[in-house]
Design a protein around this motif. Structure first.
Motif, PDB file in Angstrom:
ATOM      1  N   ASN A 102      -0.028 -56.754 -29.444  1.00  0.00           N
ATOM      2  CA  ASN A 102       0.799 -57.936 -29.236  1.00  0.00           C
ATOM      3  C   ASN A 102       0.626 -58.978 -30.342  1.00  0.00           C
ATOM      4  OD1 ASN A 102       2.377 -58.019 -26.499  1.00  0.00           O
ATOM      5  ND2 ASN A 102       0.471 -56.928 -26.083  1.00  0.00           N
ATOM      6  N   ILE A 103      -0.566 -59.028 -30.928  1.00  0.00           N
ATOM      7  CA  ILE A 103      -0.767 -59.933 -32.068  1.00  0.00           C
ATOM      8  C   ILE A 103       0.102 -59.494 -33.245  1.00  0.00           C
ATOM      9  CG2 ILE A 103      -2.434 -60.657 -33.836  1.00  0.00           C
ATOM     10  CD1 ILE A 103      -4.571 -60.650 -31.633  1.00  0.00           C
ATOM     11  N   ILE A 104       0.144 -58.173 -33.479  1.00  0.00           N
ATOM     12  CA  ILE A 104       0.984 -57.635 -34.556  1.00  0.00           C
ATOM     13  C   ILE A 104       2.459 -57.933 -34.289  1.00  0.00           C
ATOM     14  CG2 ILE A 104       1.770 -55.490 -35.651  1.00  0.00           C
ATOM     15  CD1 ILE A 104      -1.091 -54.392 -35.079  1.00  0.00           C
ATOM     16  N   ASN A 105       2.833 -57.895 -33.013  1.00  0.00           N
ATOM     17  CA  ASN A 105       4.241 -58.111 -32.635  1.00  0.00           C
ATOM     18  C   ASN A 105       4.419 -59.463 -31.939  1.00  0.00           C
ATOM     19  OD1 ASN A 105       5.601 -55.296 -33.102  1.00  0.00           O
ATOM     20  ND2 ASN A 105       3.660 -54.843 -32.097  1.00  0.00           N
ATOM     21  N   TYR A 106       3.697 -60.479 -32.421  1.00  0.00           N
ATOM     22  CA  TYR A 106       3.688 -61.781 -31.736  1.00  0.00           C
ATOM     23  C   TYR A 106       5.074 -62.417 -31.660  1.00  0.00           C
ATOM     24  CZ  TYR A 106       3.952 -64.129 -36.296  1.00  0.00           C
ATOM     25  OH  TYR A 106       4.362 -64.574 -37.523  1.00  0.00           O
ATOM     26  N   LEU A 147     -11.521 -64.270 -19.810  1.00  0.00           N
ATOM     27  CA  LEU A 147     -10.484 -64.324 -20.843  1.00  0.00           C
ATOM     28  C   LEU A 147      -9.235 -63.535 -20.460  1.00  0.00           C
ATOM     29  CD1 LEU A 147     -12.541 -64.090 -24.157  1.00  0.00           C
ATOM     30  CD2 LEU A 147     -11.241 -66.059 -23.309  1.00  0.00           C
ATOM     31  N   LEU A 148      -9.403 -62.537 -19.571  1.00  0.00           N
ATOM     32  CA  LEU A 148      -8.229 -61.776 -19.125  1.00  0.00           C
ATOM     33  C   LEU A 148      -7.227 -62.676 -18.404  1.00  0.00           C
ATOM     34  CD1 LEU A 148      -9.707 -58.388 -17.835  1.00  0.00           C
ATOM     35  CD2 LEU A 148      -8.623 -58.888 -20.016  1.00  0.00           C
ATOM     36  N   PHE A 149      -7.718 -63.771 -17.803  1.00  0.00           N
ATOM     37  CA  PHE A 149      -6.813 -64.714 -17.147  1.00  0.00           C
ATOM     38  C   PHE A 149      -5.970 -65.502 -18.157  1.00  0.00           C
ATOM     39  CE2 PHE A 149      -9.921 -64.283 -13.612  1.00  0.00           C
ATOM     40  CZ  PHE A 149      -9.023 -63.912 -12.619  1.00  0.00           C
ATOM     41  N   LEU A 150      -6.317 -65.376 -19.427  1.00  0.00           N
ATOM     42  CA  LEU A 150      -5.488 -65.949 -20.502  1.00  0.00           C
ATOM     43  C   LEU A 150      -4.656 -64.862 -21.163  1.00  0.00           C
ATOM     44  CD1 LEU A 150      -4.683 -68.283 -22.405  1.00  0.00           C
ATOM     45  CD2 LEU A 150      -6.656 -67.654 -23.825  1.00  0.00           C
ATOM     46  N   PHE A 151      -5.305 -63.737 -21.522  1.00  0.00           N
ATOM     47  CA  PHE A 151      -4.612 -62.675 -22.252  1.00  0.00           C
ATOM     48  C   PHE A 151      -3.437 -62.106 -21.468  1.00  0.00           C
ATOM     49  CE2 PHE A 151      -8.835 -61.535 -24.537  1.00  0.00           C
ATOM     50  CZ  PHE A 151      -8.611 -62.551 -25.454  1.00  0.00           C
ATOM     51  N   PHE A 152      -3.677 -61.715 -20.211  1.00  0.00           N
ATOM     52  CA  PHE A 152      -2.626 -61.042 -19.451  1.00  0.00           C
ATOM     53  C   PHE A 152      -1.407 -61.924 -19.179  1.00  0.00           C
ATOM     54  CE2 PHE A 152      -5.623 -57.580 -17.609  1.00  0.00           C
ATOM     55  CZ  PHE A 152      -5.393 -56.799 -18.734  1.00  0.00           C
ATOM     56  N   PRO A 153      -1.567 -63.150 -18.690  1.00  0.00           N
ATOM     57  CA  PRO A 153      -0.358 -63.951 -18.471  1.00  0.00           C
ATOM     58  C   PRO A 153       0.413 -64.254 -19.761  1.00  0.00           C
ATOM     59  CG  PRO A 153      -2.337 -65.244 -18.028  1.00  0.00           C
ATOM     60  CD  PRO A 153      -2.758 -63.822 -18.173  1.00  0.00           C
ATOM     61  N   VAL A 154      -0.304 -64.548 -20.846  1.00  0.00           N
ATOM     62  CA  VAL A 154       0.377 -64.848 -22.108  1.00  0.00           C
ATOM     63  C   VAL A 154       1.140 -63.625 -22.618  1.00  0.00           C
ATOM     64  CG1 VAL A 154       0.007 -65.380 -24.556  1.00  0.00           C
ATOM     65  CG2 VAL A 154      -1.160 -66.717 -22.807  1.00  0.00           C
ATOM     66  N   LEU A 155       0.507 -62.453 -22.568  1.00  0.00           N
ATOM     67  CA  LEU A 155       1.100 -61.252 -23.153  1.00  0.00           C
ATOM     68  C   LEU A 155       2.087 -60.551 -22.225  1.00  0.00           C
ATOM     69  CD1 LEU A 155      -2.065 -59.741 -24.887  1.00  0.00           C
ATOM     70  CD2 LEU A 155      -0.374 -61.345 -25.809  1.00  0.00           C
ATOM     71  N   ILE A 156       1.986 -60.782 -20.914  1.00  0.00           N
ATOM     72  CA  ILE A 156       2.894 -60.114 -19.973  1.00  0.00           C
ATOM     73  C   ILE A 156       4.021 -61.042 -19.529  1.00  0.00           C
ATOM     74  CG2 ILE A 156       3.063 -59.009 -17.701  1.00  0.00           C
ATOM     75  CD1 ILE A 156       0.218 -57.930 -18.148  1.00  0.00           C
ATOM     76  N   VAL A 191      -8.836 -50.367 -24.054  1.00  0.00           N
ATOM     77  CA  VAL A 191      -7.385 -50.442 -23.829  1.00  0.00           C
ATOM     78  C   VAL A 191      -6.897 -51.889 -23.933  1.00  0.00           C
ATOM     79  CG1 VAL A 191      -5.506 -50.001 -22.195  1.00  0.00           C
ATOM     80  CG2 VAL A 191      -7.394 -48.373 -22.385  1.00  0.00           C
ATOM     81  N   VAL A 192      -7.662 -52.828 -23.368  1.00  0.00           N
ATOM     82  CA  VAL A 192      -7.282 -54.248 -23.432  1.00  0.00           C
ATOM     83  C   VAL A 192      -7.273 -54.737 -24.877  1.00  0.00           C
ATOM     84  CG1 VAL A 192      -8.016 -56.604 -22.852  1.00  0.00           C
ATOM     85  CG2 VAL A 192      -8.027 -54.832 -21.085  1.00  0.00           C
ATOM     86  N   ILE A 193      -8.302 -54.370 -25.650  1.00  0.00           N
ATOM     87  CA  ILE A 193      -8.368 -54.791 -27.058  1.00  0.00           C
ATOM     88  C   ILE A 193      -7.166 -54.246 -27.834  1.00  0.00           C
ATOM     89  CG2 ILE A 193      -9.646 -54.477 -29.230  1.00  0.00           C
ATOM     90  CD1 ILE A 193     -12.230 -54.579 -27.481  1.00  0.00           C
ATOM     91  N   LEU A 194      -6.825 -52.979 -27.601  1.00  0.00           N
ATOM     92  CA  LEU A 194      -5.663 -52.386 -28.283  1.00  0.00           C
ATOM     93  C   LEU A 194      -4.373 -53.080 -27.861  1.00  0.00           C
ATOM     94  CD1 LEU A 194      -6.586 -48.579 -28.062  1.00  0.00           C
ATOM     95  CD2 LEU A 194      -6.653 -50.050 -30.085  1.00  0.00           C
TER      96      LEU A 194
END
Length: 423
Positions: free
Chosen positions: A40-44, A88-97, A32-35
């Motif tokens: 979000n990369i597609i819709n950056y 890495l979730l400490f980077l992915f989640f704040p950036v994407l949320i 789910v995280v990878i998806l």
């Protein structure tokens, strides 16, 4: 164009609802995280940042930044990369949320999260009753109640304190929605009331001490915070009397069925504290003190003694655990060395990994979450800080996937919800 925009927000919010429930199942959650990341990369171009958002993202990313800052202080760079990967979730989640270009509807998200979480947990519990009816029968007879919640969580390969931390937050979130929504006498009110009772049962059944105490505190704290803010004193008294009556009746019924709960939270929890550092003097420590507070405190004592030898830089994320085990052996603590107990305290764990900067970084992380609760005047945000802070005093959730995902996700959700307040 409008249709594409609407679909983007629908898909994004669907991910937000699925993610926190998926954290209970690591393999599913990874997918789910990878998806979510790929979406979000597609819709950056939909991600929007300002100075405040960037600073908040960096604060939430503290555990990852510590790994990178002290990367050199490891004997194996390969293992150091593996250790860093978990954060890495400490980077992915704040950036994407936090970077999401809309303010998240917190009440709506919590409402869906609570419903989905409790449906999943109920399914898991029904599965458990079907597979292990003999265990349910012996618990009802009052036998082996100490293993009750742990055996349930082990049945789907999860750590009991981790699960109960998630369930405690879901339970208090359910109560928060019930109080905040002002459903009146609607069907939704009845549904959420029964969901709350179900969540209370699950918190008590899993029965890990910190989560149970935090949940009970959370119900009272959320109730008093919201009712004092929104209702008159007469309404407060009526609602308070009803809530407390229902709560104590539920607690009383549970303790009547599972009386070991009282023993666990009184005499068993604080027994033998005079034996800190002397666990080998017990005739059978596996039976007498394996999961007790005296064992935790003995571990913390050893870890603090070890940390004094390298207070500035620590021993590295890779080597700290082995250094602690070696210290058990050097100090002739046979019981601790035999079972190679980890620290079970995130602040001390970070102290031996990164030196004095480790616990300081954690204090900054928790202070930031307190700040978000303060600027929003939000009781659930304050409860989240209390729950996760106390959980990390008796365990090390920043090294477990369930703890990393839980904290990174909700800190980011609260960050997104708060960002517009300071504009």
């Amino acid at each position: 164009m409008m249709s594409l925009e609407r679909n983007y927000h629908k898909i994004y919010n669907a991910f937000l609802c699925i993610l926190p429930v998926s954290f209970l199942f690591m393999k599913l959650s990874n997918i789910v995280v990878i998806l979510f990341v790929l979406f979000n990369i597609i819709n950056y171009k939909k991600l929007v940042f300002n100075k405040q958002k960037i600073i908040w993202c960096l604060i939430i990313a503290m555990p990852l930044l510590l790994d990178l800052l002290f990367f050199w202080n490891n004997s194996s760079y390969y293992l150091a990369v593996k250790a860093t990967e978990k954060h890495l979730l400490f980077l992915f989640f704040p950036v994407l949320i936090i970077g999401y270009n809309k303010k998240i509807n917190l009440i709506k998200l919590l409402s869906i999260y609570v419903v989905v979480m409790l449906i999943v947990l109920t399914g898991l519990f029904i599965r458990y009753v079907i597979i292990y009816p003999d265990h349910i029968l012996k618990y009802l007879e009052g036998r082996h109640l100490w293993e009750m919640g742990y055996h349930f969580t082990n049945s789907f390969k999860l750590h009991a304190p981790s699960l109960n931390m998630h369930v405690a937050f879901a339970s208090v979130s359910c109560f928060y929605v019930l109080i905040n929504k002002k459903f009146g006498k609607s069907v939704k009110s009845i549904i959420f009331f029964f969901l709350f009772l179900l969540s209370l049962f699950l918190v008590l059944y899993i029965n890990t001490r910190v989560a149970v105490v935090c949940a009970i505190f959370g119900y009272f704290f959320v109730f008093l915070f919201i009712t004092f803010k929104n209702y008159s004193s007469s309404v407060l008294i009526k609602k308070g009397a009803l809530v407390f009556l229902i709560f104590f009746l539920g607690m009383g019924a549970f303790v009547k069925i599972f009386p070991y709960t009282i023993k666990k939270f009184t005499s068993r929890s604080f027994a033998n504290m005079e034996m800190v550092g002397r666990l080998d003097e017990f005739e059978n420590p596996e039976v007498e003190v394996f999961s007790s507070l005296v064992t935790r405190v003995s571990i913390w004592k050893s870890a603090l003694e070890l940390s004094k030898s390298n207070l500035l830089f620590g021993y590295g994320a890779v080597d700290a655990k082995e250094k602690l085990f070696e210290y058990y052996k050097e100090t002739n603590q046979k019981f601790l060395y035999k079972y190679k107990f980890p620290v079970h305290n995130q602040f001390i764990d970070y102290l031996i990994k990164y030196g004095i900067l480790g616990p300081i970084a954690l204090l900054v992380f928790f202070s930031f979450l307190c700040y978000l609760g303060f600027i929003n005047k939000n009781s659930l945000m304050f409860f989240f800080v209390i729950l996760f802070f106390l959980s990390n005093l008796t365990d090390d959730f920043f090294i477990l996937y369930s703890g990393i995902s839980f904290s990174a996700y909700w800190a980011s959700i609260f960050g997104n919800y708060s960002n517009e307040l300071d504009k």
